[in-house]
Design a protein around this motif. Structure first.
Motif, PDB file in Angstrom:
ATOM      1  N   THR A 123       0.951  -1.279  -0.078  1.00 41.20           N
ATOM      2  CA  THR A 123       0.060  -0.096   0.164  1.00 41.20           C
ATOM      3  C   THR A 123       0.908   1.334  -0.220  1.00 41.20           C
ATOM      4  O   THR A 123       0.530   2.112  -0.765  1.00 41.20           O
ATOM      5  N   ALA A 124       1.893   1.319   0.652  1.00 42.48           N
ATOM      6  CA  ALA A 124       2.801   2.664   1.057  1.00 42.48           C
ATOM      7  C   ALA A 124       3.655   2.790  -0.407  1.00 42.48           C
ATOM      8  O   ALA A 124       3.354   3.791  -0.811  1.00 42.48           O
ATOM      9  N   ILE A 125       3.945   1.898  -0.980  1.00 39.26           N
ATOM     10  CA  ILE A 125       4.746   2.002  -2.512  1.00 39.26           C
ATOM     11  C   ILE A 125       3.478   2.300  -3.298  1.00 39.26           C
ATOM     12  O   ILE A 125       3.854   3.159  -4.370  1.00 39.26           O
ATOM     13  N   ARG A 126       2.416   1.886  -3.489  1.00 39.12           N
ATOM     14  CA  ARG A 126       1.422   2.098  -4.317  1.00 39.12           C
ATOM     15  C   ARG A 126       0.862   3.355  -4.030  1.00 39.12           C
ATOM     16  O   ARG A 126       0.730   4.273  -5.100  1.00 39.12           O
ATOM     17  N   ASN A 127       0.815   3.846  -3.024  1.00 35.61           N
ATOM     18  CA  ASN A 127       0.432   5.607  -2.642  1.00 35.61           C
ATOM     19  C   ASN A 127       1.665   6.255  -3.264  1.00 35.61           C
ATOM     20  O   ASN A 127       1.320   7.564  -3.820  1.00 35.61           O
ATOM     21  N   LYS A 128       2.905   5.887  -3.215  1.00 34.70           N
ATOM     22  CA  LYS A 128       3.987   6.711  -3.521  1.00 34.70           C
ATOM     23  C   LYS A 128       3.898   6.921  -5.270  1.00 34.70           C
ATOM     24  O   LYS A 128       4.117   7.968  -5.573  1.00 34.70           O
ATOM     25  N   ILE A 129       3.690   5.662  -5.600  1.00 34.38           N
ATOM     26  CA  ILE A 129       3.581   5.774  -7.280  1.00 34.38           C
ATOM     27  C   ILE A 129       2.392   6.741  -7.706  1.00 34.38           C
ATOM     28  O   ILE A 129       2.559   7.541  -8.506  1.00 34.38           O
ATOM     29  N   LEU A 130       1.127   6.620  -6.995  1.00 37.01           N
ATOM     30  CA  LEU A 130       0.236   7.571  -7.266  1.00 37.01           C
ATOM     31  C   LEU A 130       0.211   8.925  -7.137  1.00 37.01           C
ATOM     32  O   LEU A 130       0.166   9.994  -7.947  1.00 37.01           O
ATOM     33  N   GLU A 131       1.215   9.209  -5.789  1.00 38.87           N
ATOM     34  CA  GLU A 131       1.497  10.584  -5.656  1.00 38.87           C
ATOM     35  C   GLU A 131       2.553  11.153  -6.770  1.00 38.87           C
ATOM     36  O   GLU A 131       2.136  12.259  -7.253  1.00 38.87           O
ATOM     37  N   LEU A 132       3.384  10.363  -7.188  1.00 38.71           N
ATOM     38  CA  LEU A 132       4.364  10.639  -8.193  1.00 38.71           C
ATOM     39  C   LEU A 132       3.561  10.975  -9.435  1.00 38.71           C
ATOM     40  O   LEU A 132       3.818  11.911 -10.387  1.00 38.71           O
ATOM     41  N   LEU A 133       2.820  10.038  -9.700  1.00 39.13           N
ATOM     42  CA  LEU A 133       1.906  10.254 -11.208  1.00 39.13           C
ATOM     43  C   LEU A 133       0.995  11.649 -11.131  1.00 39.13           C
ATOM     44  O   LEU A 133       1.075  12.364 -12.023  1.00 39.13           O
TER      45      LEU A 133
ATOM     46  N   LEU B 138       3.958  -2.859 -16.455  1.00 41.53           N
ATOM     47  CA  LEU B 138       4.187  -4.408 -16.150  1.00 41.53           C
ATOM     48  C   LEU B 138       5.327  -4.421 -14.977  1.00 41.53           C
ATOM     49  O   LEU B 138       5.283  -5.470 -14.287  1.00 41.53           O
ATOM     50  N   LEU B 139       6.147  -3.474 -15.132  1.00 39.35           N
ATOM     51  CA  LEU B 139       7.261  -3.216 -14.033  1.00 39.35           C
ATOM     52  C   LEU B 139       7.559  -1.617 -13.688  1.00 39.35           C
ATOM     53  O   LEU B 139       7.689  -1.121 -14.721  1.00 39.35           O
ATOM     54  N   ILE B 140       7.254  -1.395 -12.461  1.00 39.39           N
ATOM     55  CA  ILE B 140       7.527   0.075 -12.105  1.00 39.39           C
ATOM     56  C   ILE B 140       8.724  -0.002 -11.164  1.00 39.39           C
ATOM     57  O   ILE B 140       8.716  -0.598  -9.985  1.00 39.39           O
ATOM     58  N   SER B 141       9.555   1.029 -11.326  1.00 38.35           N
ATOM     59  CA  SER B 141      10.729   1.245 -10.618  1.00 38.35           C
ATOM     60  C   SER B 141      10.475   2.572  -9.899  1.00 38.35           C
ATOM     61  O   SER B 141      10.351   3.658 -10.541  1.00 38.35           O
ATOM     62  N   VAL B 142      10.315   2.674  -8.574  1.00 42.30           N
ATOM     63  CA  VAL B 142      10.102   4.002  -7.692  1.00 42.30           C
ATOM     64  C   VAL B 142      11.624   4.380  -7.235  1.00 42.30           C
ATOM     65  O   VAL B 142      12.218   3.884  -6.351  1.00 42.30           O
ATOM     66  N   LEU B 143      12.081   5.285  -7.910  1.00 42.50           N
ATOM     67  CA  LEU B 143      13.379   6.222  -7.580  1.00 42.50           C
ATOM     68  C   LEU B 143      13.036   7.047  -6.306  1.00 42.50           C
ATOM     69  O   LEU B 143      12.427   7.894  -6.416  1.00 42.50           O
TER      70      LEU B 143
ATOM     71  N   LYS C 259      16.024  10.039  -1.229  1.00 39.81           N
ATOM     72  CA  LYS C 259      15.781  10.158   0.136  1.00 39.81           C
ATOM     73  C   LYS C 259      16.093   8.973   1.007  1.00 39.81           C
ATOM     74  O   LYS C 259      16.404   9.263   2.089  1.00 39.81           O
ATOM     75  N   LYS C 260      16.040   7.816   0.213  1.00 36.37           N
ATOM     76  CA  LYS C 260      16.150   6.602   0.920  1.00 36.37           C
ATOM     77  C   LYS C 260      17.588   6.222   0.742  1.00 36.37           C
ATOM     78  O   LYS C 260      17.810   5.166   1.268  1.00 36.37           O
ATOM     79  N   GLY C 261      18.395   6.735  -0.082  1.00 36.31           N
ATOM     80  CA  GLY C 261      19.920   6.695  -0.168  1.00 36.31           C
ATOM     81  C   GLY C 261      20.125   6.779  -1.618  1.00 36.31           C
ATOM     82  O   GLY C 261      19.247   6.833  -2.556  1.00 36.31           O
ATOM     83  N   PHE C 262      21.276   6.859  -2.125  1.00 31.67           N
ATOM     84  CA  PHE C 262      21.782   7.417  -3.331  1.00 31.67           C
ATOM     85  C   PHE C 262      21.419   6.264  -4.440  1.00 31.67           C
ATOM     86  O   PHE C 262      21.606   5.122  -4.161  1.00 31.67           O
ATOM     87  N   GLY C 263      20.535   6.635  -5.421  1.00 29.17           N
ATOM     88  CA  GLY C 263      20.076   5.508  -6.300  1.00 29.17           C
ATOM     89  C   GLY C 263      18.959   4.599  -5.736  1.00 29.17           C
ATOM     90  O   GLY C 263      18.699   3.798  -6.532  1.00 29.17           O
ATOM     91  N   HIS C 264      18.580   4.906  -4.776  1.00 34.55           N
ATOM     92  CA  HIS C 264      17.463   3.788  -4.064  1.00 34.55           C
ATOM     93  C   HIS C 264      16.296   3.851  -5.071  1.00 34.55           C
ATOM     94  O   HIS C 264      15.699   4.617  -5.636  1.00 34.55           O
ATOM     95  N   THR C 265      16.011   2.256  -5.355  1.00 29.60           N
ATOM     96  CA  THR C 265      14.767   1.966  -6.194  1.00 29.60           C
ATOM     97  C   THR C 265      14.004   0.772  -5.396  1.00 29.60           C
ATOM     98  O   THR C 265      14.559  -0.231  -4.958  1.00 29.60           O
ATOM     99  N   ASP C 266      12.831   1.001  -5.544  1.00 30.08           N
ATOM    100  CA  ASP C 266      11.699  -0.071  -5.142  1.00 30.08           C
ATOM    101  C   ASP C 266      11.231  -0.444  -6.556  1.00 30.08           C
ATOM    102  O   ASP C 266      10.831   0.379  -7.324  1.00 30.08           O
ATOM    103  N   LEU C 267      11.289  -1.864  -6.560  1.00 28.68           N
ATOM    104  CA  LEU C 267      10.973  -2.344  -7.820  1.00 28.68           C
ATOM    105  C   LEU C 267       9.652  -3.261  -7.648  1.00 28.68           C
ATOM    106  O   LEU C 267       9.314  -4.031  -6.804  1.00 28.68           O
ATOM    107  N   VAL C 268       8.623  -2.889  -8.562  1.00 31.18           N
ATOM    108  CA  VAL C 268       7.427  -3.405  -8.326  1.00 31.18           C
ATOM    109  C   VAL C 268       6.845  -4.028  -9.682  1.00 31.18           C
ATOM    110  O   VAL C 268       7.034  -3.445 -10.581  1.00 31.18           O
ATOM    111  N   VAL C 269       6.520  -5.351  -9.437  1.00 30.75           N
ATOM    112  CA  VAL C 269       6.083  -6.249 -10.597  1.00 30.75           C
ATOM    113  C   VAL C 269       4.629  -6.072 -10.369  1.00 30.75           C
ATOM    114  O   VAL C 269       3.760  -6.311  -9.458  1.00 30.75           O
ATOM    115  N   CYS C 270       3.938  -5.633 -11.548  1.00 26.17           N
ATOM    116  CA  CYS C 270       2.379  -5.239 -11.593  1.00 26.17           C
ATOM    117  C   CYS C 270       1.763  -6.753 -12.150  1.00 26.17           C
ATOM    118  O   CYS C 270       2.165  -7.329 -12.827  1.00 26.17           O
TER     119      CYS C 270
END
Length: 152
Positions: free
Chosen positions: A3-13, A133-138, A141-152
């Motif tokens: 849910t947190a990552i989904r909300n972050k994606i929607l916020e950025l969109l 199909l695949l979302i990378s959330v950059l 603030k969580k660290g240099f180059g930090h990404t969370d990878l989400v498979v849809c």
């Protein structure tokens, strides 16, 4: 999807209005172009000319890569999205009209005054529905180059 990552994606969109879309040209080279977009949840829509190179590229191969981000004066506050997705032509007239209706709403000045041009009709442009199909959330603030990878 968390849910947190989904909300972050929607916020950025919601924070952005343009994205860079990479398609494949007939010779195999990628073509990156900037387009405006709207979204309904995680589904994105963009439009282009009926016979544009981008439209022709997508008619051959519907795979795209895209990025959504913004410039920032501080390195460690960079945020953005990149996606591997499918972009398919919208044939349903109601869906196409809805995407066209939403597009000018992304721009605050269109709320106060009429657009300086007439919005095209679904017959005058090609509208694409982008399904990630695949979302990378950059998020630096969580660290240099930090990404969370989400498979849809």
């Amino acid at each position: 999807m968390d849910t947190a990552i989904r909300n972050k994606i929607l916020e950025l969109l919601e924070q952005h209005r343009i994205m860079t879309v990479a398609t494949l040209r007939p010779d195999g080279w990628p073509q990156a172009t900037t387009v405006g977009y709207v979204n309904k949840d995680l589904t994105l829509y963009f439009l282009c000319g009926l016979e544009s190179q981008k439209a022709n590229n997508l008619m051959r191969d519907d795979r795209i890569s895209l990025t959504i981000d913004h410039d920032t004066p501080e390195l460690m506050v960079i945020t953005g999205l990149s996606m591997a997705a499918r972009a398919r032509v919208v044939h349903d007239r109601a869906e196409a009209e809805e995407a066209l209706r939403l597009m000018p709403l992304r721009y605050p000045q269109s709320q106060r005054q009429p657009l300086p041009f007439k919005m095209p009709t679904p017959d005058e442009v090609r509208i694409f529905r982008v399904t990630p199909l695949l979302i990378s959330v950059l998020d630096y603030k969580k660290g240099f180059g930090h990404t969370d990878l989400v498979v849809c």
